[in-house]
Design a protein around this motif. Structure first.
Motif, PDB file in Angstrom:
ATOM      1  N   LEU A  70     -17.803-105.739  77.089  1.00 55.01           N
ATOM      2  CA  LEU A  70     -16.268-104.537  77.158  1.00 55.01           C
ATOM      3  C   LEU A  70     -15.808-104.605  75.826  1.00 55.01           C
ATOM      4  N   ILE A  71     -16.070-105.423  75.190  1.00 61.35           N
ATOM      5  CA  ILE A  71     -15.563-105.403  73.486  1.00 61.35           C
ATOM      6  C   ILE A  71     -16.834-104.681  72.731  1.00 61.35           C
ATOM      7  N   LEU A  72     -17.695-104.658  72.515  1.00 61.56           N
ATOM      8  CA  LEU A  72     -18.969-103.528  72.519  1.00 61.56           C
ATOM      9  C   LEU A  72     -18.481-102.309  72.630  1.00 61.56           C
ATOM     10  N   ILE A  73     -19.216-102.386  73.922  1.00 60.78           N
ATOM     11  CA  ILE A  73     -18.648-100.654  74.590  1.00 60.78           C
ATOM     12  C   ILE A  73     -16.887 -99.676  73.778  1.00 60.78           C
ATOM     13  N   GLY A  74     -15.949-100.966  74.519  1.00 64.25           N
ATOM     14  CA  GLY A  74     -14.874-100.052  73.400  1.00 64.25           C
ATOM     15  C   GLY A  74     -15.212-100.068  72.529  1.00 64.25           C
ATOM     16  N   THR A  75     -15.733-100.633  71.488  1.00 62.88           N
ATOM     17  CA  THR A  75     -15.989-100.601  69.852  1.00 62.88           C
ATOM     18  C   THR A  75     -16.617 -99.487  69.252  1.00 62.88           C
ATOM     19  N   GLY A  77     -19.139 -97.786  71.661  1.00 63.52           N
ATOM     20  CA  GLY A  77     -19.573 -97.137  72.534  1.00 63.52           C
ATOM     21  C   GLY A  77     -20.665 -97.492  73.537  1.00 63.52           C
ATOM     22  N   ASN A  78     -21.172 -96.596  74.847  1.00 60.66           N
ATOM     23  CA  ASN A  78     -21.814 -97.033  75.907  1.00 60.66           C
ATOM     24  C   ASN A  78     -22.214 -96.452  75.539  1.00 60.66           C
TER      25      ASN A  78
END
Length: 233
Positions: A177-182, A184-185
């Motif tokens: 969640l944190i890495l996708i939010g900062t 990207g997916n």
């Protein structure tokens, strides 16, 4: 729209600290209510505090609380945690004579991660490390205690596969969640989150004297940071 308390004025700093302290006060009141009215077990109360206080890192990130405030708070709460092992300062968290320095390590890890990642303007990695510990370890302990039927021993420490699986799944979800939010997916993010989850679970399994409250957050943050530097374009 969320209020914007970011800035450098003394008034703004007061708002920032006030919001963080208000959150911690709410967590404390919830723990006390669970103890007095819900008759919750001590371990459940400890994990309520454990999970609740860890989320203060999100407030610090959102409000862009200055580095020196985060580190100073860590030093203060580290000192209080040490005293609490000999004096009834934090009765909902520690018992006198408890053979664990988990609360102390928890406070220290927050200070270390804030000092590291605030200084390079990458607070998401500090948040990742703390929240992996906050939610992963907290829920792993609760699930393991309630549903743990398949136990294993690591040296003289008893764990359950149910608790360890919870630790892995929650750590993976938090990291993702944190890495996708900062970031990207992208596929690298999914891979990094998987590695973080596996390492965090391994570190949590060794929790002698509460050392996992130090190794899990710092290890998770460090791995996610260095893998991001290595794998991301």
């Amino acid at each position: 729209m969320l209020p914007d308390f970011r800035g450098s004025s003394l008034q703004t700093l007061g708002y920032q600290i006030g919001i963080a302290l208000t959150w911690l006060a709410i967590v404390g009141l919830l723990a006390e209510a669970a103890k007095r009215f819900g008759k919750a077990e001590n371990e459940v109360i400890r994990k309520v505090v454990h999970i609740g206080t860890g989320n203060v890192i999100l407030i610090a990130w959102w409000l862009k609380i200055p580095l020196w405030v985060g580190v100073s708070a860590s030093i203060l709460f580290s000192a209080i945690a040490l005293l609490s092992y000999y004096m009834p300062i934090l009765p909902n968290i520690n018992g006198i004579g408890r053979k664990s320095f988990g609360t102390f390590f928890y406070a220290v890890s927050i200070g270390v991660l804030v000092a590291w990642f605030w200084s390079i303007n990458l607070p998401q990695y500090a948040a990742l490390g703390i929240l992996v510990m906050t939610w992963g370890d907290g829920l792993a302990a609760l699930i393991g205690k309630r549903f743990g039927r398949h136990v294993y021993k690591l040296w003289d420490m008893q764990k359950s596969w149910e608790g360890s699986l919870t630790m892995a799944l929650v750590s993976y979800a938090v990291s993702l969640l944190i890495l996708i939010g900062t970031i990207g997916n992208i596929w690298q993010v999914w891979l990094i989150s998987l590695v973080v989850a596996l390492v965090a679970t391994g570190l949590e399994a060794f929790s002698k004297f509460g050392i996992d409250n130090l190794t899990v957050p710092i290890g998770s943050a460090a791995i996610s940071f260095f893998l991001s530097q290595l794998l991301l374009p």
